[in-house]
Design an enzyme around this catalytic site. Sequence first.
Site, PDB file in Angstrom:
ATOM      1  N   HIS A   1       0.862  -1.197   0.000  1.00 46.16           N
ATOM      2  CA  HIS A   1       0.000   0.000   0.000  1.00 46.16           C
ATOM      3  C   HIS A   1       0.890   1.235   0.000  1.00 46.16           C
ATOM      4  O   HIS A   1       1.478   1.603   1.024  1.00 46.16           O
ATOM      5  CB  HIS A   1      -0.942   0.029   1.199  1.00 46.16           C
ATOM      6  CG  HIS A   1      -1.909   1.177   1.142  1.00 46.16           C
ATOM      7  ND1 HIS A   1      -3.189   1.067   0.618  1.00 46.16           N
ATOM      8  CD2 HIS A   1      -1.787   2.474   1.507  1.00 46.16           C
ATOM      9  CE1 HIS A   1      -3.800   2.227   0.681  1.00 46.16           C
ATOM     10  NE2 HIS A   1      -2.966   3.112   1.217  1.00 46.16           N
TER      11      HIS A   1
ATOM     12  N   TYR B   1      -7.781  17.519  -1.504  1.00 44.45           N
ATOM     13  CA  TYR B   1      -6.518  18.059  -0.993  1.00 44.45           C
ATOM     14  C   TYR B   1      -5.519  18.128  -2.143  1.00 44.45           C
ATOM     15  O   TYR B   1      -5.670  17.425  -3.147  1.00 44.45           O
ATOM     16  CB  TYR B   1      -5.953  17.186   0.145  1.00 44.45           C
ATOM     17  CG  TYR B   1      -5.615  15.764  -0.270  1.00 44.45           C
ATOM     18  CD1 TYR B   1      -4.399  15.452  -0.882  1.00 44.45           C
ATOM     19  CD2 TYR B   1      -6.516  14.722  -0.057  1.00 44.45           C
ATOM     20  CE1 TYR B   1      -4.094  14.159  -1.273  1.00 44.45           C
ATOM     21  CE2 TYR B   1      -6.223  13.419  -0.446  1.00 44.45           C
ATOM     22  CZ  TYR B   1      -5.007  13.151  -1.068  1.00 44.45           C
ATOM     23  OH  TYR B   1      -4.700  11.871  -1.472  1.00 44.45           O
TER      24      TYR B   1
ATOM     25  N   ARG C   1     -14.405  12.592   3.988  1.00 47.13           N
ATOM     26  CA  ARG C   1     -13.553  13.773   3.812  1.00 47.13           C
ATOM     27  C   ARG C   1     -12.720  13.682   2.529  1.00 47.13           C
ATOM     28  O   ARG C   1     -12.092  14.639   2.116  1.00 47.13           O
ATOM     29  CB  ARG C   1     -12.646  13.973   5.031  1.00 47.13           C
ATOM     30  CG  ARG C   1     -11.589  12.929   5.188  1.00 47.13           C
ATOM     31  CD  ARG C   1     -10.773  13.043   6.467  1.00 47.13           C
ATOM     32  NE  ARG C   1     -10.195  11.751   6.782  1.00 47.13           N
ATOM     33  CZ  ARG C   1      -9.111  11.239   6.201  1.00 47.13           C
ATOM     34  NH1 ARG C   1      -8.466  11.947   5.300  1.00 47.13           N
ATOM     35  NH2 ARG C   1      -8.676  10.046   6.537  1.00 47.13           N
TER      36      ARG C   1
ATOM     37  N   TYR D   1     -11.986   1.451   1.269  1.00 49.55           N
ATOM     38  CA  TYR D   1     -11.470   2.299   2.349  1.00 49.55           C
ATOM     39  C   TYR D   1     -12.667   2.978   3.018  1.00 49.55           C
ATOM     40  O   TYR D   1     -13.454   3.656   2.351  1.00 49.55           O
ATOM     41  CB  TYR D   1     -10.504   3.336   1.777  1.00 49.55           C
ATOM     42  CG  TYR D   1      -9.735   4.128   2.827  1.00 49.55           C
ATOM     43  CD1 TYR D   1      -9.482   3.602   4.093  1.00 49.55           C
ATOM     44  CD2 TYR D   1      -9.255   5.412   2.555  1.00 49.55           C
ATOM     45  CE1 TYR D   1      -8.770   4.314   5.043  1.00 49.55           C
ATOM     46  CE2 TYR D   1      -8.538   6.132   3.499  1.00 49.55           C
ATOM     47  CZ  TYR D   1      -8.295   5.588   4.744  1.00 49.55           C
ATOM     48  OH  TYR D   1      -7.594   6.305   5.690  1.00 49.55           O
TER      49      TYR D   1
ATOM     50  N   ASP E   1       2.144   2.982   3.198  1.00 48.89           N
ATOM     51  CA  ASP E   1       1.271   4.139   2.936  1.00 48.89           C
ATOM     52  C   ASP E   1       2.069   5.393   2.549  1.00 48.89           C
ATOM     53  O   ASP E   1       1.542   6.502   2.593  1.00 48.89           O
ATOM     54  CB  ASP E   1       0.322   4.447   4.105  1.00 48.89           C
ATOM     55  CG  ASP E   1      -0.795   5.387   3.687  1.00 48.89           C
ATOM     56  OD1 ASP E   1      -1.205   5.354   2.508  1.00 48.89           O
ATOM     57  OD2 ASP E   1      -1.258   6.205   4.525  1.00 48.89           O
TER      58      ASP E   1
HETATM   59  C1  0GY Z   1      -4.343   6.409   2.532  1.00 49.26           C
HETATM   60  C2  0GY Z   1      -5.138   7.275   3.388  1.00 49.26           C
HETATM   61  C3  0GY Z   1      -5.718   8.472   3.091  1.00 49.26           C
HETATM   62  C4  0GY Z   1      -5.865   9.031   1.791  1.00 49.26           C
HETATM   63  C5  0GY Z   1      -6.126   8.369   0.676  1.00 49.26           C
HETATM   64  O1  0GY Z   1      -6.629   8.235  -1.574  1.00 49.26           O
HETATM   65  C6  0GY Z   1      -6.426   8.980  -0.632  1.00 49.26           C
HETATM   66  O2  0GY Z   1      -6.476  10.210  -0.721  1.00 49.26           O
HETATM   67  O3  0GY Z   1      -6.142   7.056   0.663  1.00 49.26           O
HETATM   68  C7  0GY Z   1      -6.286   9.257   4.196  1.00 49.26           C
HETATM   69  O4  0GY Z   1      -6.374  10.478   4.090  1.00 49.26           O
HETATM   70  O5  0GY Z   1      -6.663   8.650   5.237  1.00 49.26           O
HETATM   71  O6  0GY Z   1      -4.490   5.189   2.556  1.00 49.26           O
HETATM   72  O7  0GY Z   1      -3.538   6.907   1.771  1.00 49.26           O
END
Ligand code: 0GY
Length: 301
Positions: free
Chosen positions: A31, A49, A130, A157, A257
């Site tokens: 990941h 973002y 979010r 997710y 991550d």
């Molecule tokens: C992650 C977690 C986040 C963001 C994303 O795709 C994304 O923007 O997954 C988060 O903000 O919790 O797994 O990268």
Amino acid sequence: MNFQKTPGWLDWYAGPSKPRFVLPPGSVDAHCHVFGPGDEFPYAPERKYTPCDASKHQLFALRDHLGFARNVIVQATCHGADNRALLDACRASGGRARGVATVRRSVTDAELREMHEAGVRGVRFNFVKRLVDFTPRDELMEIAARIAPLGWHVVVYFEAADLPELWDFFTALPTTVVVDHMGRPDVSLPVDGPQFELFVRLMREHPNVWSKVSCPERLSVAGPPALNGERAAYRDVVPFARRLVETFPDRVLWGTDWPHPNLKDHMPDDGLLVDFIPHIAVSPALQQALLVDNPMRLYWG
Ligand code: 0GY
């Protein structure tokens, strides 16, 4: 194109330490993301973002520094359903990266085939409010039916509080379902309390459900080692991840991550994150399954 980072955005940690834990040969960081670079791969207009750039070259350098052999690159929401940066990274990896894409129902069969050629093996459905606008469930189910014949899976997710509402949708998916970050449990609650029990029940009753036991830095309330003086960090997340690793040893994955989107308080040292692994996978057999055998079966099988 010149993009301004979201105010307060933390850049990824340059100069991560060398982990003390030696990863088994062939380990997969299952990941991680690439962000842009924005002037080559612009961020999506619908993004919530704007990150700092995090290129494929920087990802591959981190892979080598930490001792991983391969990456699974997951489409981040800042790129919407424009998978060009992801596909470019997969193609440049020499077969050492697979991808998880984001697609809309308008995706063509030819586009799916092209993604498969590049190394994509899954699609990601994001339910974290979010991060994304709502997508109707029937659209997602239609996409799942389209990708199933390719042998792909669905990565989901979501926040733990939303699992009851999402349960029926998840359990109706026709593919393997991989949950990001253990379904984001509240680790200040008991590991055997109702919230995490529900997640364990999802995995127990549905053998097609897998979990990434990733993101202690995101889930921890206790915080990083700088706050408690230990190299082994994020202790409060250990019981949750360890429970999944030991209960479902052949359905867990681990990832850094990197480059860690949306962290507000601290940016982890990725070397320390690797040193978290032996606390949650305590034997060589569990480590081999988590880091090598499981991701290889799912992404390179
Ligand atoms: C992650 C977690 C986040 C963001 C994303 O795709 C994304 O923007 O997954 C988060 O903000 O919790 O797994 O990268």
